[in-house]
Structure formats: structure tokens, C-alpha cells
Design a protein around this motif. Structure first.
Motif, mmCIF file in Angstrom:
data_model
loop_
_atom_site.group_PDB
_atom_site.id
_atom_site.type_symbol
_atom_site.label_atom_id
_atom_site.label_comp_id
_atom_site.label_asym_id
_atom_site.label_seq_id
_atom_site.Cartn_x
_atom_site.Cartn_y
_atom_site.Cartn_z
ATOM 1 N N PHE A 54 0.890 -1.126 0.089
ATOM 2 C CA PHE A 54 -0.205 0.043 -0.104
ATOM 3 C C PHE A 54 0.790 1.153 -0.196
ATOM 4 O O PHE A 54 2.048 1.355 0.679
ATOM 5 C CB PHE A 54 -0.862 0.030 1.407
ATOM 6 N N GLN A 56 1.319 5.782 -1.503
ATOM 7 C CA GLN A 56 0.837 6.925 -2.274
ATOM 8 C C GLN A 56 1.840 7.563 -2.830
ATOM 9 O O GLN A 56 3.080 8.027 -2.434
ATOM 10 C CB GLN A 56 0.119 7.898 -1.310
ATOM 11 N N THR A 96 -3.095 6.471 -5.149
ATOM 12 C CA THR A 96 -2.918 5.419 -4.026
ATOM 13 C C THR A 96 -3.278 3.960 -4.614
ATOM 14 O O THR A 96 -3.876 3.503 -5.590
ATOM 15 C CB THR A 96 -4.019 5.388 -2.937
ATOM 16 N N HIS A 108 -9.146 7.266 9.995
ATOM 17 C CA HIS A 108 -8.663 8.454 10.325
ATOM 18 C C HIS A 108 -9.519 9.446 9.802
ATOM 19 O O HIS A 108 -10.462 9.410 8.785
ATOM 20 C CB HIS A 108 -7.283 8.858 9.751
ATOM 21 N N ASP A 110 -8.860 13.333 7.632
ATOM 22 C CA ASP A 110 -7.900 14.123 6.872
ATOM 23 C C ASP A 110 -7.228 15.322 7.478
ATOM 24 O O ASP A 110 -8.252 15.711 8.208
ATOM 25 C CB ASP A 110 -8.072 14.206 5.376
ATOM 26 N N ARG A 130 -11.737 16.242 -1.161
ATOM 27 C CA ARG A 130 -11.064 15.428 -1.696
ATOM 28 C C ARG A 130 -12.013 14.759 -2.901
ATOM 29 O O ARG A 130 -13.073 14.452 -2.471
ATOM 30 C CB ARG A 130 -10.371 14.391 -0.774
ATOM 31 N N MET A 146 -13.672 2.687 -0.661
ATOM 32 C CA MET A 146 -13.490 3.583 0.577
ATOM 33 C C MET A 146 -14.780 3.146 1.603
ATOM 34 O O MET A 146 -15.697 2.750 1.274
ATOM 35 C CB MET A 146 -13.479 4.790 0.292
ATOM 36 N N HIS A 192 -12.793 7.858 7.841
ATOM 37 C CA HIS A 192 -12.674 7.081 6.789
ATOM 38 C C HIS A 192 -11.793 6.023 6.843
ATOM 39 O O HIS A 192 -10.560 6.343 7.452
ATOM 40 C CB HIS A 192 -12.687 7.680 5.439
ATOM 41 N N THR A 194 -9.497 2.769 4.192
ATOM 42 C CA THR A 194 -9.746 1.668 3.163
ATOM 43 C C THR A 194 -10.140 0.622 3.448
ATOM 44 O O THR A 194 -9.975 -0.100 4.365
ATOM 45 C CB THR A 194 -8.204 1.663 2.468
ATOM 46 N N ARG A 203 -5.338 -2.417 -6.810
ATOM 47 C CA ARG A 203 -6.352 -1.514 -6.833
ATOM 48 C C ARG A 203 -5.589 0.128 -6.762
ATOM 49 O O ARG A 203 -4.713 0.144 -6.130
ATOM 50 C CB ARG A 203 -7.275 -1.435 -5.895
ATOM 51 N N THR A 205 -6.449 4.431 -7.084
ATOM 52 C CA THR A 205 -7.412 5.333 -6.806
ATOM 53 C C THR A 205 -6.534 6.775 -7.137
ATOM 54 O O THR A 205 -5.304 6.998 -6.469
ATOM 55 C CB THR A 205 -8.193 5.520 -5.508
ATOM 56 N N HIS A 207 -6.525 10.552 -6.061
ATOM 57 C CA HIS A 207 -7.167 11.534 -5.327
ATOM 58 C C HIS A 207 -6.743 12.765 -5.633
ATOM 59 O O HIS A 207 -5.489 13.359 -5.859
ATOM 60 C CB HIS A 207 -6.650 11.255 -4.055
HETATM 61 O O1 LIG Z 1 -7.376 3.916 0.083
HETATM 62 C C1 LIG Z 1 -7.182 4.998 -0.511
HETATM 63 O O2 LIG Z 1 -7.106 5.172 -1.840
HETATM 64 C C2 LIG Z 1 -6.983 6.317 0.395
HETATM 65 C C3 LIG Z 1 -6.443 6.022 1.758
HETATM 66 C C4 LIG Z 1 -6.792 7.158 2.732
HETATM 67 O O3 LIG Z 1 -7.748 6.838 3.502
HETATM 68 C C5 LIG Z 1 -6.586 8.312 2.705
HETATM 69 O O4 LIG Z 1 -5.530 8.585 1.643
HETATM 70 O O5 LIG Z 1 -6.847 9.161 3.540
#
Ligand SMILES: O=C(O)CCC(=O)C(=O)O
Length: 258
Positions: A54, A56, A96, A108, A110, A130, A146, A192, A194, A203, A205, A207
Motif C-alpha cells: 500500500f 501513495q 494510491t 482517520h 484527513d 477530496r 473506501m 474514513h 480503505t 487497486r 485510486t 485523489h
Molecule cells: O485507499 C485509498 O485510496 C485512500 C486512503 C486514505 O484513506 C487516505 O488517503 O486518506
């Protein structure tokens, strides 16, 4: 499944009510499957030099034109404008990767652990809005969705510490199920995480985080001059690149060129 679905484009009074109530909106199928597949391949290139864990990566828009186009997507930008008005920036963009068969992430909100947004006021102000472009099909749970807790941006109490440390489930957790190319737009205050990913394909995504103009960018210390020279006037302005004649962020701060 109950989803806060809205139409692409203009930010309507009903969109505003839904966003204020739940803290997020879902715009289904913004990208075609082909567009999403192109962004998926771009994401793979961005992550190619790191371990398959995992993670980003920021600033993908600088090198991948299909990711650059998402900065001011017409399905999404009017919603951001509806919430922030005519002056805001792209504060960060994160791509991500959740590997195939990845587990749930940590709960968490943001913001900044260096100075938590909830120290500013209650309710937590909207500082990071976001837009998350889902580059894989997530119509079913367990596809790296999500998971959000609706309305939690207004909760005066935090999610209990033991739920966070155990990555436990919450009875009002909402696993977002949406087709490939959909966009989730959410308030920084919404709790929120993952959700788990049972599938065989990694996967990705994309953002895009929008903020008032005085918020410091999080994916860059400085803008890339070559990118600024080659991008559109709108994207240039969204990078927060402007002449600061006298008072930064004062009346001289031009609105975005809508
Ligand atoms: O899983 C994801 O793409 C986002 C993870 C997440 O919660 C975040 O970037 O704050």
C-alpha cells in the motif's frame, strides 16, 4: 445500497444538502471504462519503482497527461466551486495503490497531525475537499472500496481509540460501492478508511485535494516550472502559481479563470 449519488456538473441546492448532511457525495461513472483504464496504466507506471505494498505517490499530473486532465474535470470542478467559491487551489494529488488481497486501512480524518484541523473550531472546517477517482470497478464490497462514516465530520467525539487501534468495524460504516470511473467527493472531517480488497488485481485510486489558497501544498514544496509552462491557464491557477504584488492572499489574489 443507499448512496449519496448526485449528477455530474453543477452543484445544486440538493447536492449541498446531501454534502452537509453526510459529508460526501458520489458521482457515478464520471470516467468511461476506457478513460479509467488509461489512468490505471498511468498509475501502474507511477508505482512501478516501489514495492507492491500500500502506498501513495504525489504529483502524477506532472508526468501523466490523463491524470493531469482530472485536475479540473467538468463533472467535479463545479462542485468544488460550489463549496469553496472562486478562489481555491489543488493542495495535493495522491495516487494510491492497494495491492491485491490487501486488508483494511486505519480509520482517520484527513488533515495534519502536526496541527489537527479540529483544533481550529467545531465543527471541523472544510479545509481539504477530496475528489477520489475510482480507477477499478468497486460495485461490490471487498474490492478496495473506501469506507466512510456518514455525518462523522460533525461528531464532537472521536472514533474510540480501541476501534482505531484494532481497525475494528463500526455499525454505521458505509462501504462505497460504485462502478469504475466514479468519483467520491468528501470533507476532510469525515472518518474514513480503505476497505479490504479480496480481488487479484492491484487497486489504484487517483485523489485530488482542493483547499483555500492559503493552505500549503502537501504533495510539493514548489511547483514544477515546466509543468506550469505547458499546462492550461485553469490548471496553472489551480497550482496556486500567481504573482504576489503586495499582500499575498489579499484582494490581489485573482479568482480562478472559470
Ligand atoms: O485507499 C485509498 O485510496 C485512500 C486512503 C486514505 O484513506 C487516505 O488517503 O486518506
Amino acid at each position: 445500497m443507499l448512496n449519496p449519488e448526485v449528477a455530474p456538473g453543477p452543484f445544486t441546492d440538493l447536492d449541498k444538502f446531501v454534502f452537509e448532511s453526510w459529508g460526501y457525495l458520489l458521482i457515478p461513472s464520471v470516467l468511461t471504462a476506457d478513460e479509467a483504464a488509461e489512468c490505471y496504466e498511468a498509475s501502474r507506471r507511477l508505482h512501478a519503482d516501489r514495492d507492491r505494498a500500500f502506498g501513495q505517490i504525489g504529483r502524477g499530473y506532472e508526468t501523466e497527461p490523463c491524470l493531469e486532465k482530472l485536475i479540473d474535470h467538468p463533472a467535479v470542478l463545479p462542485k468544488v466551486r460550489g463549496l469553496f467559491g472562486d478562489r481555491f487551489i489543488l493542495q495535493a494529488s495522491w495516487n494510491t495503490m492497494q495491492p491485491a488481497h490487501g486488508g483494511v486501512g486505519g480509520w482517520h480524518q484527513d488533515g495534519s497531525s502536526a496541527y489537527d484541523f479540529k483544533q481550529l473550531s467545531y465543527p471541523v472546517p472544510l479545509i481539504q475537499l477530496r475528489a477520489s477517482f475510482l480507477l477499478t470497478d468497486q460495485t461490490n464490497p471487498g474490492t478496495g472500496n473506501m469506507e466512510l462514516i456518514p455525518g462523522s465530520h460533525r461528531s464532537q467525539v472521536p472514533l474510540p481509540a480501541e476501534i482505531r487501534s484494532e481497525r475494528g468495524d463500526v455499525p454505521i460504516g458505509h462501504v462505497i460501492c460504485a462502478p469504475i470511473g466514479s468519483v467520491l467527493l468528501f470533507h476532510n472531517g469525515v472518518w474514513h478508511r480503505t476497505y479490504r480488497h479480496d480481488g487479484d488485481q492491484d487497486r489504484y485510486t487517483a485523489h485530488y485535494v482542493y483547499s483555500p489558497p492559503w493552505v500549503r501544498a502537501a504533495d510539493r514544496f514548489d511547483n514544477n516550472d515546466e509543468f506550469l509552462d505547458n499546462t492550461t491557464p485553469m490548471r496553472h491557477a489551480l497550482m496556486g502559481a500567481f504573482e504576489r504584488p503586495d499582500a499575498p492572499y489579499g484582494a490581489s489574489y485573482e479568482p480562478l479563470p472559470f
